[in-house]
Write a protein that holds these residues in place. Structure first.
Motif, short mmCIF file in Angstrom:
data_model
loop_
_atom_site.label_atom_id
_atom_site.label_comp_id
_atom_site.label_asym_id
_atom_site.label_seq_id
_atom_site.Cartn_x
_atom_site.Cartn_y
_atom_site.Cartn_z
N THR A 152 0.29 -3.93 4.49
CA THR A 152 -0.94 -3.17 4.71
C THR A 152 -0.78 -2.07 5.75
N SER B 167 1.19 4.08 12.47
CA SER B 167 0.16 3.59 11.55
C SER B 167 -1.17 3.36 12.26
N PHE C 98 -4.71 9.90 1.48
CA PHE C 98 -5.50 8.67 1.53
C PHE C 98 -6.13 8.33 0.18
N THR D 157 -6.15 -0.14 -1.27
CA THR D 157 -6.04 -0.96 -0.07
C THR D 157 -5.87 -2.44 -0.40
N LYS D 158 -5.42 -3.18 0.59
CA LYS D 158 -5.31 -4.63 0.45
C LYS D 158 -6.65 -5.23 0.09
N LYS D 159 -7.72 -4.77 0.72
CA LYS D 159 -9.06 -5.29 0.44
C LYS D 159 -9.41 -5.12 -1.03
N GLU D 160 -9.10 -3.95 -1.58
CA GLU D 160 -9.39 -3.67 -2.99
C GLU D 160 -8.54 -4.55 -3.90
N VAL E 64 -1.26 0.97 5.80
CA VAL E 64 -2.27 2.02 5.86
C VAL E 64 -3.62 1.46 6.31
N SER E 65 -4.10 0.40 5.68
CA SER E 65 -5.47 -0.08 5.94
C SER E 65 -5.57 -1.09 7.08
N GLU E 66 -4.49 -1.84 7.33
CA GLU E 66 -4.49 -2.84 8.41
C GLU E 66 -3.12 -2.77 9.09
N SER E 67 -2.95 -1.83 9.99
CA SER E 67 -1.64 -1.59 10.58
C SER E 67 -1.15 -2.78 11.39
N GLU F 174 0.84 -1.19 0.00
CA GLU F 174 0.00 0.00 0.00
C GLU F 174 0.88 1.25 0.00
#
Length: 336
Positions: A253, A315, A206, A211-214, A255-258, A194
Motif C-alpha cells: 500500500t 510515500s 493518482f 487503493t487497498k481499500k477499494e 500510495v494509500s497507506e505508506s 498499488e
C-alpha cells in the motif's frame, strides 16, 4: 558488528540486489516499450558488478545488520549463472533468507538449479490471467500460461512462491477476482500492489491507482478474509487469510497507506549504486570503493555513513506536484 539505524531510527535489515537492468518483457509499469526499445542503451558488461564484487558488498552489509537478501533486476534470471551467485551469498554469516523476484518465464529451466544453490523463495510477477490483458501489459504478447508454468516449476522444485499483481485502474482491475480465485485454489499467496510512481516513465498519476481499500472491498464481497499479524518489523504487506484455509492474500500500500516509518530496505543497482529508497533520485557509488581496494572497512564505513544520514519519507510526503516534479530512478534499474 551491531546493526545500524538511520536518521529516523529505522534499522538496515533487508538488501535488494539488482544483477541486471535488462528484461525480456517491456512491461508498461517499469519498462514501457516506447522508451525501452531495441536501441535503448543498457549497461555495458564492464560497468556491471561481478559476482565477487556483489559478494563482497553483501558481506559488508551483513556486518551492518542485513539478514535478508533479494535478487532482482530487470529480470534477474537473464544474468548468466545467477545460481552461482546465490550459492556464494548463502554462505555469508548472518544471512538468513535469500529470495528472488522474477517474471517467471525462465523458472522451468532454472528452478532446480536455484534451489540447489540455496534460494529459498521467489516472487513471481503476474498482472492478469486474461491473455489479452496480460499481453498488453507485458508488451511482448506473452501468454499468462508461460508465467503459470514458471510458478508450477518453482513449486515442484521446492521454492516458496508468492504471486505479485500490480493493479492499475482502466487496465487490469477486472482481473482482481479471477486472480484471487485462481491462487486461492492453488494455495499460493497473492499480493496486490498499488500502482506506484517509481521512475518517471510509467505515466503514473493518482487517478490510475486502485487503493487497498477499494481492492479489499471488492474481495470481501467474494471471500471471508481474516487479518494476519506481521511476521517481523518492517514487513510491508498488509496480510489476510482466506477463512478456513492457510492461504493468504496481501496488499502493498505504498500510495494509500505508506509504510515509510518501518522501512528497513536498501537497494544495490547492477552497477554498484547504493539507494536508500525505492523512490530515490540519486544513488551512492560503492563500485568505486570495491574496485579500488580489497579492504572491508572502507565499504562498511561508507555504508554506515550513508544509512545513518537517511531520512527518506517519500510515500509519506507524496503529492500530485512532487510525483510529477521529482526525478526518480527507474524500476528496471533499481529493482523492486
Amino acid at each position: 558488528m551491531n546493526g545500524i539505524k538511520d536518521g529516523l531510527n529505522r534499522p538496515l535489515q533487508d538488501l535488494r540486489i539488482s544483477v541486471t537492468d535488462k528484461c525480456n518483457f517491456r512491461c508498461q509499469y517499469c519498462m514501457p516499450a516506447d522508451i525501452f526499445g531495441p536501441d535503448f542503451p543498457f549497461l555495458p558488461k564492464s560497468e556491471i558488478l561481478s559476482f565477487e564484487e556483489i559478494e563482497r558488498l553483501a558481506i559488508a552489509f551483513s556486518k551492518l545488520g542485513v539478514t535478508k537478501l533479494r535478487i532482482t533486476g530487470g529480470e534477474p534470471l537473464l544474468r548468466k549463472d545467477v545460481a552461482h551467485l546465490i550459492a556464494r551469498l548463502k554462505n555469508i554469516p548472518g544471512i538468513k533468507d535469500i529470495g528472488l523476484t522474477t517474471n517467471g518465464v525462465l523458472l522451468p529451466k532454472l528452478a532446480k538449479d536455484l534451489v540447489n544453490a540455496g534460494l529459498h523463495r521467489v516472487n513471481v510477477s503476474l498482472d492478469a490471467l486474461n491473455d489479452e490483458v496480460f499481453s498488453k501489459i507485458n508488451g511482448r504478447g506473452v501468454s499468462s500460461n508461460v508465467v503459470l508454468k514458471g510458478i508450477e516449476a518453482a513449486r515442484e522444485a521446492g521454492l516458496g512462491v508468492k504471486a505479485n499483481m500490480v493493479v492499475q485502474k482502466g487496465i487490469n482491475e477486472s482481473e482482481i477476482i479471477p486472480m484471487a480465485k485462481h491462487f486461492k485454489e492453488l494455495g499460493v499467496t497473492l499480493r496486490f500492489i498499488e500502482f506506484m510512481d517509481v521512475g518517471n516513465s510509467n505515466g503514473w498519476n493518482f487517478s490510475k491507482v486502485v487503493t487497498k481499500k477499494e481492492m479489499f472491498k471488492l474481495l470481501s464481497e467474494q471471500f471471508d478474509l481474516v487479518p494476519v499479524d506481521p511476521d517481523y518489523f518492517g514487513e510491508v504487506a498488509k496480510r489476510y487469510r482466506y477463512k478456513d484455509t492457510d492461504t493468504e492474500v496481501g496488499f502493498i500500500t505504498s500510495v494509500s497507506e505508506s509504510f515509510c516509518s518501518s522501512c528497513t530496505r536498501a537497494r544495490l543497482s547492477a552497477d554498484g549504486k547504493f539507494y536508500t529508497c525505492l523512490f530515490a533520485s540519486k544513488g551512492y557509488d560503492l563500485r568505486e570503493i570495491v574496485r579500488s581496494t580489497h579492504e572491508e572497512e572502507p565499504l562498511i564505513k561508507e555504508i554506515r555513513s550513508i544509512w545513518n544520514q537517511r531520512k527518506d519519507r517519500y510515500s509519506d510526503e507524496r503529492t500530485k506536484e512532487s510525483a510529477k516534479s521529482r526525478e526518480k530512478i527507474e524500476m528496471s534499474y533499481i529493482g523492486g
